[in-house]
Design a protein around this motif. Structure first.
Motif, PDB file in Angstrom:
ATOM      1  N   PHE A  72      -3.485  23.708  -9.816  1.00 21.74           N
ATOM      2  CA  PHE A  72      -4.475  22.797 -10.400  1.00 21.74           C
ATOM      3  C   PHE A  72      -3.887  22.063 -11.605  1.00 21.74           C
ATOM      4  N   LYS A  73      -3.172  22.803 -12.449  1.00 22.69           N
ATOM      5  CA  LYS A  73      -2.529  22.167 -13.599  1.00 22.69           C
ATOM      6  C   LYS A  73      -1.460  21.170 -13.158  1.00 22.69           C
ATOM      7  N   LYS A  74      -0.790  21.464 -12.057  1.00 25.04           N
ATOM      8  CA  LYS A  74       0.220  20.541 -11.529  1.00 25.04           C
ATOM      9  C   LYS A  74      -0.438  19.236 -11.095  1.00 25.04           C
ATOM     10  N   LYS A  75      -1.572  19.358 -10.414  1.00 23.03           N
ATOM     11  CA  LYS A  75      -2.277  18.152  -9.963  1.00 23.03           C
ATOM     12  C   LYS A  75      -2.823  17.356 -11.150  1.00 23.03           C
ATOM     13  N   ALA A  76      -3.210  18.068 -12.211  1.00 22.18           N
ATOM     14  CA  ALA A  76      -3.811  17.401 -13.365  1.00 22.18           C
ATOM     15  C   ALA A  76      -2.765  16.844 -14.325  1.00 22.18           C
ATOM     16  N   ASP A  78       0.288  14.633 -15.832  1.00 22.17           N
ATOM     17  CA  ASP A  78       0.731  13.254 -15.668  1.00 22.17           C
ATOM     18  C   ASP A  78       2.248  13.170 -15.527  1.00 22.17           C
ATOM     19  N   ASP A  79       2.926  14.127 -16.099  1.00 20.36           N
ATOM     20  CA  ASP A  79       4.384  14.088 -16.117  1.00 20.36           C
ATOM     21  C   ASP A  79       4.954  14.821 -14.907  1.00 20.36           C
ATOM     22  N   GLU A  80       6.020  14.256 -14.343  1.00 22.19           N
ATOM     23  CA  GLU A  80       6.654  14.866 -13.182  1.00 22.19           C
ATOM     24  C   GLU A  80       7.367  16.169 -13.554  1.00 22.19           C
ATOM     25  N   MET A  81       7.903  16.217 -14.776  1.00 27.71           N
ATOM     26  CA  MET A  81       8.594  17.428 -15.225  1.00 27.71           C
ATOM     27  C   MET A  81       7.618  18.593 -15.387  1.00 27.71           C
ATOM     28  N   GLU A  82       6.415  18.315 -15.839  1.00 27.00           N
ATOM     29  CA  GLU A  82       5.407  19.363 -15.937  1.00 27.00           C
ATOM     30  C   GLU A  82       5.086  19.926 -14.560  1.00 27.00           C
ATOM     31  N   GLY A  83       5.008  19.053 -13.578  1.00 23.68           N
ATOM     32  CA  GLY A  83       4.752  19.489 -12.208  1.00 23.68           C
ATOM     33  C   GLY A  83       5.835  20.426 -11.706  1.00 23.68           C
TER      34      GLY A  83
END
Length: 120
Positions: A72-76, A78-83
């Protein structure tokens, strides 16, 4: 003065040798069969089995929660690195779950190696 120190050190080494020898000679001997049939050992085995079952239950409940949270946090994000970081965290959670579920097998293998009948 140096001769005095050398004599004193020799006497100390002799005294330490005698003390260590006395300690070694006065130790009690415990055999492995006495330890296996000991009530404390039996209690420790049961406590290990119960604790392992509890950890497995908690891991089974927590793993889907954390996987869903990280996805869920990945979908939310904005940054690709966070994903990518959340993907790594998800993989780590899955890896930890596999290790926890394998713990009962590891305990069984170790117990059979020492000829202790422990089934988790």
């Amino acid at each position: 003065m140096i001769k005095f120190i050398k004599k004193f050190n020799e006497k100390l080494i002799f005294l330490y040798t005698i003390i260590v020898s006395i300690i070694i000679l006065n130790t009690n001997v415990a055999f492995a069969t006495d330890l296996i049939n000991n009530p404390i050992t039996e209690g420790a085995k049961k406590m290990l089995q119960d604790g392992l079952k509890l950890v497995m239950i908690l891991a089974t409940l927590a793993t889907p929660f954390f996987i869903a949270l990280f996805q869920f946090k990945k979908k939310a994000s904005d940054d690709e690195m966070e994903g990518k970081q959340y993907d790594k965290k998800t993989k780590a959670v899955i890896f930890c779950y596999i290790i926890i579920m394998s713990a009962s097998v590891i305990v069984s293998i170790v117990a059979s190696y020492f000829n202790i009948s422990a089934s988790a």
